[in-house]
Design a protein around this motif. Structure first.
Motif: not given
Lengths: 206, 206
Positions: A116, A161-162, A164-166, A168-169, A172, A177, A179-181, A185
């Motif tokens: 990611a 962006c979204i 890769t951001a999700i 990446l997050a 960790q 989480r 699915r929630r994110m 978004f």
DNA sequence: ACCTGAACACCGTTCAAGT
DNA sequence: ACCTGAACACCGTTCAAGT
């Protein structure tokens, strides 16, 4: 089977490859996929060359950067992703198709552990799979926007962006989480109520 | 000046430090902050020890992991962030205060180039600054939820995820995108219209 | 109790020599 | 035209010896 994607060409130059070079390239790709799968996207390049039974210099000749190797190793799976997404375009509501695409991209951005981080760079690599994925994504977004299901001011870059951001997050934190994110978004992209909309555009522009 | 935060204690053990040890710790912290600022969060630990004029072993004794060193180097700034956020709690609408907090955390997650990747781990480190930041964040979230400005099902962990995610994505793309992403995410957290809400909770749970 | 730095095991990248 | 692998310059981490 997209035969054209596997032809013996060097990414950078586009020239045809000698038979032995093509063989080495394939061995490197197989070894890389195995190694990246087992040890993550920061696996030792030396180990990959060794597994492919090829000199380390040959690896560098074919793939000048780690990202180039990652992109090549991902390529088939990205082509498959693009194909699957294109099919959904027909059978699903535009907004749902976009969310499914987003979820898929998030998953693929973590195809290898630690991928990611550099997925953004990898996607810009221009390999067939990257190109196809970008293309479908753009179509899905525009489609959803014309249907009024996604805000007009969202750009495709935002979606990448979204994703890769999700991803990446998510790498960790526990899997649930993710699915929630994605849902949150998408909710953000969908746009707020009428009252909120004016204030929001103010917030966004400067 | 929170004097208690600077007292000569070793993070792990909590025991008091000998005078020379405390001196070395401070030199390491100053050197680390300088080095991380100049060369990013993956600066060479050897270089940091050298700049601090201390043996590399001493660095490891005080900060067993790179994340521990990063957290300690960030600590003062995180304390300042927490303080600023606490002040906003009085003067701003709950939802706006949370957004301001989110923007601040996003900024701090990239305090050093490349920090965002490990910011999640750093925040769990338990240093005074990390603790204070977590605490205010939690209060801000609950406050905004009681005021009905943020969905009830959002957890603080989500906010941290979002912050690091945006920060990570932002570090790979133009700065203007950061603001857009924060706005979109907040929009997502805010919750959709009445009709959408039921469907969304279905999407989120399972 | 704390500090030091040599020693070890790694890694990425280049490039002269070989086919 | 392509391959090879030794050589180089790095890096993180440990640990025996020193104060």
């Amino acid at each position: 089977m997209v035969k054209g994607a596997n032809n013996p060409r060097d990414e950078a130059s586009g020239r045809s490859l000698r038979a032995d070079a093509k063989r080495n390239r394939d061995k490197l790709l197989a070894a890389a996929d195995g190694m990246f799968s087992e040890r993550g996207a920061d696996a030792s390049l030396d180990d990959i060359a060794r597994r492919a039974k090829v000199g380390i210099g040959t690896l560098y000749r074919h793939f000048p950067t780690r990202e180039a190797l990652l992109a090549a190793a991902c390529d088939e799976r990205l082509l498959a992703l693009a194909k699957k997404s294109r099919m959904r375009q027909a059978s699903m509501a535009p907004g749902d198709a976009l969310r499914a695409f987003l979820e898929d991209v998030v998953r693929h951005a973590s195809m290898y552990r630690g991928l990611a981080t550099s997925f953004g760079i990898v996607l810009q690599n221009g390999s067939p799979g990257c190109h196809a994925t970008t293309e479908v994504g753009l179509e899905l977004l525009e489609h959803a926007q014309r249907a009024g299901q996604i805000r007009r001011d969202v750009e495709f870059e935002d979606v990448v962006c979204i994703a890769t951001a999700i991803s990446l997050a998510a790498s960790q934190s526990p899997a649930r989480r993710t699915r929630r994110m994605v849902a949150m978004f998408i909710d953000g992209l969908r746009g707020a109520g009428v009252d909120d909309r004016a204030r929001l555009s103010q917030e966004i522009e400067k």
